[in-house]
Write a protein that holds these residues in place. Structure first.
Motif, mmCIF file in Angstrom:
data_model
loop_
_atom_site.group_PDB
_atom_site.id
_atom_site.type_symbol
_atom_site.label_atom_id
_atom_site.label_comp_id
_atom_site.label_asym_id
_atom_site.label_seq_id
_atom_site.Cartn_x
_atom_site.Cartn_y
_atom_site.Cartn_z
ATOM 1 N N TYR A 32 -38.306 -0.446 -38.103
ATOM 2 C CA TYR A 32 -37.080 -1.213 -38.318
ATOM 3 C C TYR A 32 -37.392 -2.694 -38.474
ATOM 4 O O TYR A 32 -36.846 -3.360 -39.345
ATOM 5 C CB TYR A 32 -36.107 -0.998 -37.150
ATOM 6 C CG TYR A 32 -34.811 -1.740 -37.317
ATOM 7 C CD1 TYR A 32 -33.854 -1.292 -38.220
ATOM 8 C CD2 TYR A 32 -34.540 -2.892 -36.591
ATOM 9 C CE1 TYR A 32 -32.664 -1.972 -38.395
ATOM 10 C CE2 TYR A 32 -33.359 -3.579 -36.752
ATOM 11 C CZ TYR A 32 -32.423 -3.108 -37.657
ATOM 12 O OH TYR A 32 -31.252 -3.789 -37.828
ATOM 13 N N SER A 53 -25.335 -1.632 -41.025
ATOM 14 C CA SER A 53 -26.397 -2.180 -40.187
ATOM 15 C C SER A 53 -26.737 -1.289 -39.000
ATOM 16 O O SER A 53 -27.629 -1.624 -38.226
ATOM 17 C CB SER A 53 -25.984 -3.562 -39.670
ATOM 18 O OG SER A 53 -24.824 -3.446 -38.873
ATOM 19 N N ARG A 54 -26.042 -0.158 -38.867
ATOM 20 C CA ARG A 54 -26.330 0.725 -37.738
ATOM 21 C C ARG A 54 -27.660 1.441 -37.946
ATOM 22 O O ARG A 54 -28.018 1.813 -39.049
ATOM 23 C CB ARG A 54 -25.244 1.782 -37.580
ATOM 24 C CG ARG A 54 -23.899 1.235 -37.220
ATOM 25 C CD ARG A 54 -22.897 2.330 -37.129
ATOM 26 N NE ARG A 54 -22.854 3.050 -38.393
ATOM 27 C CZ ARG A 54 -22.163 4.154 -38.592
ATOM 28 N NH1 ARG A 54 -21.467 4.679 -37.638
ATOM 29 N NH2 ARG A 54 -22.158 4.746 -39.766
ATOM 30 N N THR A 55 -28.346 1.665 -36.852
ATOM 31 C CA THR A 55 -29.541 2.495 -36.897
ATOM 32 C C THR A 55 -29.144 3.904 -36.484
ATOM 33 O O THR A 55 -28.023 4.141 -36.029
ATOM 34 C CB THR A 55 -30.610 1.949 -35.937
ATOM 35 O OG1 THR A 55 -30.093 2.005 -34.599
ATOM 36 C CG2 THR A 55 -30.994 0.523 -36.293
ATOM 37 N N HIS A 57 -30.193 5.454 -33.940
ATOM 38 C CA HIS A 57 -29.973 5.401 -32.498
ATOM 39 C C HIS A 57 -28.560 4.930 -32.180
ATOM 40 O O HIS A 57 -27.883 5.484 -31.317
ATOM 41 C CB HIS A 57 -31.007 4.481 -31.838
ATOM 42 C CG HIS A 57 -30.840 4.381 -30.362
ATOM 43 N ND1 HIS A 57 -30.113 3.376 -29.770
ATOM 44 C CD2 HIS A 57 -31.283 5.172 -29.352
ATOM 45 C CE1 HIS A 57 -30.127 3.552 -28.456
ATOM 46 N NE2 HIS A 57 -30.827 4.618 -28.176
ATOM 47 N N ASP A 58 -28.087 3.901 -32.875
ATOM 48 C CA ASP A 58 -26.731 3.399 -32.652
ATOM 49 C C ASP A 58 -25.685 4.461 -32.970
ATOM 50 O O ASP A 58 -24.700 4.606 -32.262
ATOM 51 C CB ASP A 58 -26.456 2.161 -33.514
ATOM 52 C CG ASP A 58 -27.310 0.976 -33.116
ATOM 53 O OD1 ASP A 58 -27.825 0.954 -31.989
ATOM 54 O OD2 ASP A 58 -27.471 0.076 -33.960
ATOM 55 N N HIS A 59 -25.906 5.196 -34.060
ATOM 56 C CA HIS A 59 -24.956 6.221 -34.489
ATOM 57 C C HIS A 59 -24.860 7.334 -33.444
ATOM 58 O O HIS A 59 -23.755 7.752 -33.070
ATOM 59 C CB HIS A 59 -25.389 6.772 -35.839
ATOM 60 C CG HIS A 59 -24.470 7.783 -36.409
ATOM 61 N ND1 HIS A 59 -23.212 7.458 -36.879
ATOM 62 C CD2 HIS A 59 -24.591 9.116 -36.573
ATOM 63 C CE1 HIS A 59 -22.609 8.544 -37.325
ATOM 64 N NE2 HIS A 59 -23.431 9.562 -37.140
ATOM 65 N N GLU A 61 -25.731 7.140 -30.241
ATOM 66 C CA GLU A 61 -25.191 6.571 -29.006
ATOM 67 C C GLU A 61 -23.674 6.437 -29.077
ATOM 68 O O GLU A 61 -22.963 6.743 -28.119
ATOM 69 C CB GLU A 61 -25.825 5.207 -28.750
ATOM 70 C CG GLU A 61 -25.460 4.601 -27.420
ATOM 71 C CD GLU A 61 -26.217 3.320 -27.164
ATOM 72 O OE1 GLU A 61 -25.581 2.355 -26.704
ATOM 73 O OE2 GLU A 61 -27.431 3.292 -27.430
ATOM 74 N N LEU A 62 -23.155 6.024 -30.220
ATOM 75 C CA LEU A 62 -21.711 5.897 -30.401
ATOM 76 C C LEU A 62 -21.028 7.253 -30.294
ATOM 77 O O LEU A 62 -19.995 7.392 -29.623
ATOM 78 C CB LEU A 62 -21.403 5.241 -31.748
ATOM 79 C CG LEU A 62 -19.933 5.071 -32.096
ATOM 80 C CD1 LEU A 62 -19.255 4.126 -31.117
ATOM 81 C CD2 LEU A 62 -19.782 4.562 -33.512
#
Length: 166
Positions: A32, A53-55, A57-59, A61-62
């Motif tokens: 990244y 801009s989400r990775t 991991h962010d997706h 986690e959300l």
């Protein structure tokens, strides 16, 4: 080779030649950081305004947070479904009361409902006290494949049969 397809080399960002980009990437991560500005450069070359801009991991986690926020209500909906089950284990889509104005739960339109015998596209109305789409689905005997923005739901009977077979 790039000139053969009409790409101007002066406008291209400085990147590794094709086939050599993998030499600088390890299994320790850091990809990244290595390609942080690449999406913005490509978007500016193609004149695209939206860049996600989400990775990954962010997706994930959300979605996990969204599942956790509704788990208590989903358990209650499942227990209510079990109380009203007719004993055959098959989901029953009965005509329910129309949605009340001001209800927090949106109308489920055009959702693909999958069970043991096929797939059907339907629209379901939430019960007055439902806040989440999966509450409505569980009330009708289905479980959504996403916490909030649903396109597909699988019948509880199909999930139970899958658990028994595997």
């Amino acid at each position: 080779m790039i000139n053969d397809v009409g790409v101007d080399i002066d406008d291209e960002p400085y990147t590794a030649p094709p086939g050599e980009e993998g030499f600088d990437i390890s299994h320790e991560g850091g990809e990244y950081e290595a390609f942080e500005g690449l999406s913005e450069q490509v978007a500016s070359l193609l004149h695209i305004r939206y860049v996600d801009s989400r990775t990954r991991h962010d997706h994930i986690e959300l979605q996990t947070e969204q599942w956790h926020s509704q788990i208590d209500r989903l358990v209650d909906a499942y227990l209510d479904y079990c109380v009203h089950d007719h004993g055959d284990g098959m989901p029953c889509i009965a005509n329910t009361a129309p949605a009340i104005a001001g209800s927090d739960c949106p109308l489920l339109t055009g959702i693909n409902l999958i069970d043991l015998f096929g797939c059907e596209r339907m629209s379901l109305q939430p019960q007055p006290l439902h806040r989440y789409p999966n509450e409505t689905l569980i009330h009708h005997g289905y479980m959504g494949c996403a916490p909030l923005f649903l396109m597909v739901a699988i019948s509880i009977c199909t999930l139970a049969n899958y658990c028994q077979c595997h």
